[in-house]
Design a protein around this motif. Structure first.
Motif, PDB file in Angstrom:
ATOM      1  N   LYS A   1      57.272  12.504  15.424  1.00 20.21           N
ATOM      2  CA  LYS A   1      56.400  11.332  15.270  1.00 20.21           C
ATOM      3  C   LYS A   1      56.111  11.020  13.803  1.00 20.21           C
ATOM      4  O   LYS A   1      55.573   9.957  13.482  1.00 20.21           O
ATOM      5  N   GLY A   2      56.463  11.959  12.917  1.00 24.03           N
ATOM      6  CA  GLY A   2      56.256  11.734  11.499  1.00 24.03           C
ATOM      7  C   GLY A   2      54.791  11.630  11.145  1.00 24.03           C
ATOM      8  O   GLY A   2      53.965  12.456  11.563  1.00 24.03           O
ATOM      9  N   GLU A   3      54.436  10.603  10.394  1.00 21.57           N
ATOM     10  CA  GLU A   3      53.056  10.439   9.925  1.00 21.57           C
ATOM     11  C   GLU A   3      52.094  10.173  11.077  1.00 21.57           C
ATOM     12  O   GLU A   3      50.886  10.357  10.930  1.00 21.57           O
ATOM     13  N   LYS A   4      52.604   9.717  12.216  1.00 25.11           N
ATOM     14  CA  LYS A   4      51.739   9.445  13.366  1.00 25.11           C
ATOM     15  C   LYS A   4      51.437  10.709  14.166  1.00 25.11           C
ATOM     16  O   LYS A   4      50.647  10.673  15.113  1.00 25.11           O
ATOM     17  N   GLY A   5      52.085  11.809  13.817  1.00 23.95           N
ATOM     18  CA  GLY A   5      51.861  13.049  14.539  1.00 23.95           C
ATOM     19  C   GLY A   5      50.487  13.638  14.278  1.00 23.95           C
ATOM     20  O   GLY A   5      49.852  13.368  13.256  1.00 23.95           O
ATOM     21  N   ASP A   6      50.026  14.438  15.214  1.00 24.14           N
ATOM     22  CA  ASP A   6      48.725  15.095  15.120  1.00 24.14           C
ATOM     23  C   ASP A   6      48.909  16.405  14.339  1.00 24.14           C
ATOM     24  O   ASP A   6      49.494  17.365  14.846  1.00 24.14           O
ATOM     25  N   LYS A   7      48.406  16.453  13.104  1.00 29.10           N
ATOM     26  CA  LYS A   7      48.606  17.631  12.264  1.00 29.10           C
ATOM     27  C   LYS A   7      47.935  18.870  12.847  1.00 29.10           C
ATOM     28  O   LYS A   7      48.467  19.979  12.753  1.00 29.10           O
ATOM     29  N   GLY A   8      46.783  18.669  13.439  1.00 29.13           N
ATOM     30  CA  GLY A   8      46.105  19.805  14.050  1.00 29.13           C
ATOM     31  C   GLY A   8      46.906  20.374  15.211  1.00 29.13           C
ATOM     32  O   GLY A   8      47.015  21.593  15.367  1.00 29.13           O
ATOM     33  N   LEU A   9      47.455  19.483  16.016  1.00 29.88           N
ATOM     34  CA  LEU A   9      48.271  19.919  17.148  1.00 29.88           C
ATOM     35  C   LEU A   9      49.531  20.618  16.658  1.00 29.88           C
ATOM     36  O   LEU A   9      49.958  21.629  17.236  1.00 29.88           O
ATOM     37  N   LEU A  19      56.749  21.167  20.060  1.00 28.82           N
ATOM     38  CA  LEU A  19      56.564  21.133  18.610  1.00 28.82           C
ATOM     39  C   LEU A  19      57.455  20.088  17.956  1.00 28.82           C
ATOM     40  O   LEU A  19      56.999  19.284  17.128  1.00 28.82           O
ATOM     41  N   MET A  20      58.733  20.063  18.346  1.00 27.95           N
ATOM     42  CA  MET A  20      59.657  19.108  17.723  1.00 27.95           C
ATOM     43  C   MET A  20      59.361  17.666  18.135  1.00 27.95           C
ATOM     44  O   MET A  20      59.536  16.737  17.350  1.00 27.95           O
ATOM     45  N   ALA A  21      58.897  17.482  19.359  1.00 28.55           N
ATOM     46  CA  ALA A  21      58.524  16.135  19.804  1.00 28.55           C
ATOM     47  C   ALA A  21      57.353  15.600  18.984  1.00 28.55           C
ATOM     48  O   ALA A  21      57.331  14.425  18.587  1.00 28.55           O
ATOM     49  N   GLU A  22      56.398  16.472  18.702  1.00 24.61           N
ATOM     50  CA  GLU A  22      55.250  16.049  17.889  1.00 24.61           C
ATOM     51  C   GLU A  22      55.676  15.834  16.442  1.00 24.61           C
ATOM     52  O   GLU A  22      55.242  14.874  15.787  1.00 24.61           O
ATOM     53  N   LYS A  23      56.535  16.700  15.943  1.00 27.00           N
ATOM     54  CA  LYS A  23      57.003  16.585  14.568  1.00 27.00           C
ATOM     55  C   LYS A  23      57.812  15.311  14.352  1.00 27.00           C
ATOM     56  O   LYS A  23      57.766  14.688  13.288  1.00 27.00           O
TER      57      LYS A  23
END
Length: 498
Positions: free
Chosen positions: A115-123, A109-113
């Protein structure tokens, strides 16, 4: 130091004489013992009541955190109430796999978060939902507040902990016949702590930060003031951490910090009260003696560069005006720190102090004024004067009045009778603070950790007594100057700029 009471002559003389006798005898009353794993044990027998105060001080605080660990010492203070492999759980063998799955999910979760705006919101939403489900499942094994419940059932009181720049302390008051229970519980915590409910508790700390700092002008002033005064040294960082620091703390990172530093060789234990020292040593050896030492806490090597000019910061908020004036000064270990103790008491200790008389009684510029050193003592810190202006007087009026008194220190000799009065007050206050078992235990662990020896309690009064009027003027001229000054204040939103 602030003293907000009047001292009548007879009680003062009785207490002064008792203070002198207590200080003179403290050297003989404190029993020391060091375990092979490095844990330092300090004991004082006091048989006035069948109770004991037991304090464990770890010589690791927020000043010892790296930039990617800010806030971890404070968060660990919370987490170490959560239990061990045997306390706080219904079935650790079944709970542990769930805790591991929670950590793996939180890391994703934190790794995806990150990424900021490039993160996958659904994920992100999916991971957050999965994490919440795992945490709810793990709660089935949690026994809430089991430490506190056991202590309470056995007559314990004052069970608490606190984190500072310099260290982390756990304390309890108990009937003296329950000291072995304390040894069993605290050695289990030192050896087998489990950071269960980690991400739930991290959320609690984030809410604490929102409530006490982000939403409060006074909290924002204090944080911004320190961050402005210190540009390099970690003394400038908040103990609780910045919000983004807390948000990215992981259980893995916290456990690494815990296993590394919260160990016997970084622990000082004070046991004060109705004890037998030999039996207490045997108890400590039995429960703590075979716990392996950790890594010695390394010194902070970064040095704050000399300030080159006055700094000032303004916080706009819906709060009454407040003023902070800070000057960089040496650490507690410096000879000049004793001079600052004299300056502190001369300026702001009691109704006869200079700032109180001038700002509160005579000019009625403020409702309150105080002086103190912060935010820690192991490394160079700040001498701070804090004041709350009385309407309709302004921050600028209060500032000017404070600076007038500081200039007096540089140019007008302090009367010998004033120095003696300061020493008398100091001895009285120190005796009052050490009158309880807990007060003495706190001072023993504090000064053993910060000054390197609990004997600072004895040496302090002796060294303050040697401070001269020339020392006061010299230190004031060296440190209490504009280029070494940071000024912070709160302004009501409608009142505009400085």
């Amino acid at each position: 130091m602030k003293i907000r009471y009047r001292i009548t002559l007879l009680p003062f003389l009785v207490s002064f004489l008792a203070s002198a006798a207590f200080g003179a005898g403290l050297e003989d009353k404190v029993r020391e013992h060091t375990l092979k794993n490095g844990m330092k044990l300090l004991m004082v027998e006091r048989h006035a009541s069948p109770t004991v105060a037991a304090w464990i001080r770890f010589k690791v605080g927020s000043v010892d955190e790296r930039s990617d660990e800010r806030g971890v010492a404070h968060l660990l203070e919370h987490m170490l109430f959560k239990g061990t492999k045997t306390l706080g759980t219904k079935d650790y063998a079944a709970e542990k796999p769930l805790l591991d799955r929670i950590e793996a999910m939180a890391q994703l979760l934190m790794a995806e978060k990150a990424k900021g705006e490039k993160g996958d919101k659904g994920l992100l939403e999916e991971l957050q939902k999965s994490l919440a489900g795992l945490e709810a499942e793990a709660m089935e094994y949690v026994v809430k507040e089991e430490f506190a419940e056991i202590y309470a059932k056995n007559g314990g009181s004052g069970y608490n902990a606190f984190t500072s720049k310099d260290g982390t302390t756990y304390l309890i008051n108990l009937p003296s016949n329950k000291l072995e229970l304390w040894g069993a519980i605290e050695s289990d915590r030192m050896r087998n702590a489990v950071l269960r409910e980690f991400y739930t508790e991290r959320g609690v700390v984030m809410e604490e930060r929102r409530r006490s700092y982000d939403a409060e002008p006074e909290g924002r002033l204090w944080e911004t003031f320190l961050a402005t005064a210190f540009v390099a040294h970690p003394n400038g960082q908040p103990i609780i951490g910045w919000m983004s620091d807390i948000e990215y703390l992981t259980r893995t990172k916290a456990e690494a910090f815990l296993r590394k530093y919260y160990a016997p060789n970084n622990a000082i234990v004070a046991v004060v009260g109705d004890i037998d020292p030999e039996q207490t040593i045997s108890l400590a050896e039995k429960y703590f003696g075979d716990i392996p030492p950790g890594t010695q806490v390394p010194p902070v090597t970064v040095e704050e560069p000399p300030q080159q000019g006055e700094k000032w910061i303004e916080v706009i908020g819906d709060a009454e005006p407040q003023l902070l004036i800070g000057f960089h000064k040496p650490a507690l270990s410096s000879a000049d720190d004793y001079v600052f103790d004299v300056i502190d008491m001369l300026l702001a200790s009691g109704r006869t102090s200079r700032l109180y008389k001038k700002l509160v009684l005579e000019k009625q510029l403020v409702t309150e004024v105080s002086a103190f050193s912060a935010p820690g003592n192991r490394y160079p810190n700040l001498f701070i004067i804090a004041a709350t202006p009385r309407a309709p007087h302004t921050i600028q009026e209060v500032e000017a009045a404070v600076y007038e008194e500081l200039e007096r220190l540089k140019t007008e000799p302090v009367a010998d009778k004033d120095l003696q009065q300061i020493l008398n007050k100091l001895e009285y206050e120190e005796f009052r603070q050490m009158g309880s078992n807990g007060g003495l235990a706190r001072n023993l662990t504090e000064y053993e950790a910060v000054a390197g020896t609990w004997r600072y309690l004895i040496e302090h009064r002796q060294k303050v007594a040697k401070v001269t009027t020339a020392d006061v003027a010299r230190v004031a001229r060296k440190f209490l100057v504009k280029e070494n000054r940071t000024v912070g204040f709160i302004t009501k939103r409608e009142e505009g700029k400085r």
